[in-house]
Enzyme design. Structure first.
Site, PDB file in Angstrom:
ATOM      1  N   SER A  15      23.275 -23.628  10.591  1.00 26.49           N
ATOM      2  CA  SER A  15      23.539 -25.015  10.591  1.00 26.49           C
ATOM      3  C   SER A  15      24.718 -25.230  11.669  1.00 26.49           C
ATOM      4  O   SER A  15      25.404 -25.004  12.298  1.00 26.49           O
ATOM      5  CB  SER A  15      23.658 -26.139   9.548  1.00 26.49           C
ATOM      6  OG  SER A  15      24.068 -27.443  10.320  1.00 26.49           O
TER       7      SER A  15
ATOM      8  N   TYR B 281      31.312 -28.515   3.894  1.00 26.49           N
ATOM      9  CA  TYR B 281      29.241 -27.834   4.550  1.00 26.49           C
ATOM     10  C   TYR B 281      30.128 -26.917   5.168  1.00 26.49           C
ATOM     11  O   TYR B 281      29.872 -26.071   6.429  1.00 26.49           O
ATOM     12  CB  TYR B 281      28.796 -28.531   4.352  1.00 26.49           C
ATOM     13  CG  TYR B 281      27.529 -28.237   4.581  1.00 26.49           C
ATOM     14  CD1 TYR B 281      27.087 -27.425   4.273  1.00 26.49           C
ATOM     15  CD2 TYR B 281      26.802 -28.631   5.505  1.00 26.49           C
ATOM     16  CE1 TYR B 281      25.317 -27.013   4.238  1.00 26.49           C
ATOM     17  CE2 TYR B 281      25.314 -28.979   6.512  1.00 26.49           C
ATOM     18  CZ  TYR B 281      24.989 -27.048   5.395  1.00 26.49           C
ATOM     19  OH  TYR B 281      23.878 -26.822   6.319  1.00 26.49           O
TER      20      TYR B 281
END
Ligand code: 8X3
Length: 257
Positions: A142, A155
Site C-alpha cells: 500500500s 496499518y
C-alpha cells in the site's frame, strides 16, 4: 483441488481472493492464461468465483485457507502441486485511531494478516516457485507501506512490514529463478476495505471517498498486478506505486465539493 491443470498451464495462487483486489486479480490472471488457485477464508465466495471462471472457459480452483494458520498453509502448499505465481493479497486495515488511542488487538491482527500471512504463504510456496524455474512473488502492500498519516499508524506499521518482507526477500533470493514484485496502491474503492477498517460503519467508510472524482477500482490494481506479472521473466518490477489522479500523497487528496 479438483480442476486438473495441463502441464503447460502456469499456476497463480491468489490469497484473499474472495473479494476486491484479490478477486479482480484472479479474474484478470485467468484471462491472461493462468490456472488460478483462489484462496480465502470464505469458502462460498471463492467457490462461486471459481465456478464463474470455469464456466467462462478458464481454469480455476477454490481452496479455503486462512493465511495466518501456518499448518493449514503448509498443507495447502503440499497439495497445490505447481505454483508459478504467488499473489500475497490477503490483508487489510482495522481501525483509524491515533497512536494514543488505537486498539492493540487491531494492531496485532493487522500485523498477523498483512505480514505473517504473507510470510506464511511465501515461505511455504517458495520451494515450489523456485522449482518452477520461473517464479514470481507479488506482495500487495500500500502507499501506507511508504509513508505515514494521522490515524493510520497500525496499518502503516503493518504495511511497512510487508514492504520490508518484499524488499529483503528480493535481496536474499537474487540469483534464483524467482522475482519479487511489490505493488503499492493508494486510494482504492472496494466494497469492503473501508467498511472493514471502520468495523462495519458504512457512513464513516463512505466519507473516505467523499468528493473524490475517481478512486482506483479493484480492476485498476488488478491490471497493474497482471501487467507486472506478465513482463518477460528477466524484468523485475521491484515496486509499483499506483494512485488515483486525485490523490497526490497519502494526505493530499482533491475532493470536489
Ligand atoms: C490503502 C491506502 O490510504 O487507506 O491501502 O492507507 S490508505
Amino acid at each position: 483441488m479438483t480442476t486438473p491443470s495441463t502441464p503447460t498451464t502456469p499456476v497463480a495462487v491468489v490469497t484473499g481472493a474472495s473479494s476486491g483486489i484479490g478477486a479482480a486479480t484472479a479474474r484478470q490472471l485467468a484471462r491472461a492464461g493462468y490456472r488460478v488457485v483462489l484462496t480465502a477464508r470464505r469458502k462460498d465466495r471463492i467457490e462461486a468465483l471459481a465456478a464463474e471462471l470455469t464456466a467462462s472457459g478458464a481454469q480455476a480452483t477454490a481452496y479455503p485457507l486462512d493465511v495466518t494458520d501456518r499448518p493449514a498453509v503448509d498443507a495447502f502448499a503440499a497439495a497445490v502441486g505447481r505454483c508459478d505465481v504467488l499473489i500475497n493479497n490477503a490483508g487489510g486495515a482495522l481501525g483509524a485511531d491515533s497512536v494514543a488511542t488505537g486498539d492493540p488487538a487491531d494492531w496485532r491482527r493487522m500485523f498477523e494478516v498483512n505480514v505473517i500471512g504473507a510470510l506464511n504463504a511465501t515461505q511455504a510456496l517458495l520451494p515450489t516457485l523456485t522449482a518452477s524455474g520461473d517464479g514470481t512473488v507479488v506482495v500487495l502492500t500500500s502507499t501506507a507501506g511508504h509513508g505515514t498519516y494521522e490515524g493510520g499508524a497500525g496499518y502503516v506499521a503493518a504495511k511497512h512490514g510487508a514492504h520490508v518482507l518484499a524488499e529483503t526477500l528480493r535481496l536474499e533470493i537474487v540469483g534464483t529463478p524467482v522475482r519479487v514484485i511489490e505493488v503499492a496502491p493508494g486510494m482504492v474503492k472496494t466494497e469492503e476495505f473501508a467498511t472493514t477498517r471502520f468495523h462495519g460503519d458504512t457512513t464513516r467508510a463512505a466519507k473516505v471517498y467523499e468528493g473524490v472524482a475517481e478512486p482506483l477500482t479493484a480492476d485498476d490494481v488488478a491490471d497493474t498486478i497482471t501487467w507486472a506479472v506478465t513482463r518477460p521473466s528477466h524484468v523485475n518490477i521491484d515496486l509499483l506505486v499506483v494512485r488515483p489522479r486525485a490523490q497526490a500523497s497519502n494526505s493530499k487528496v482533491h475532493r470536489e465539493r
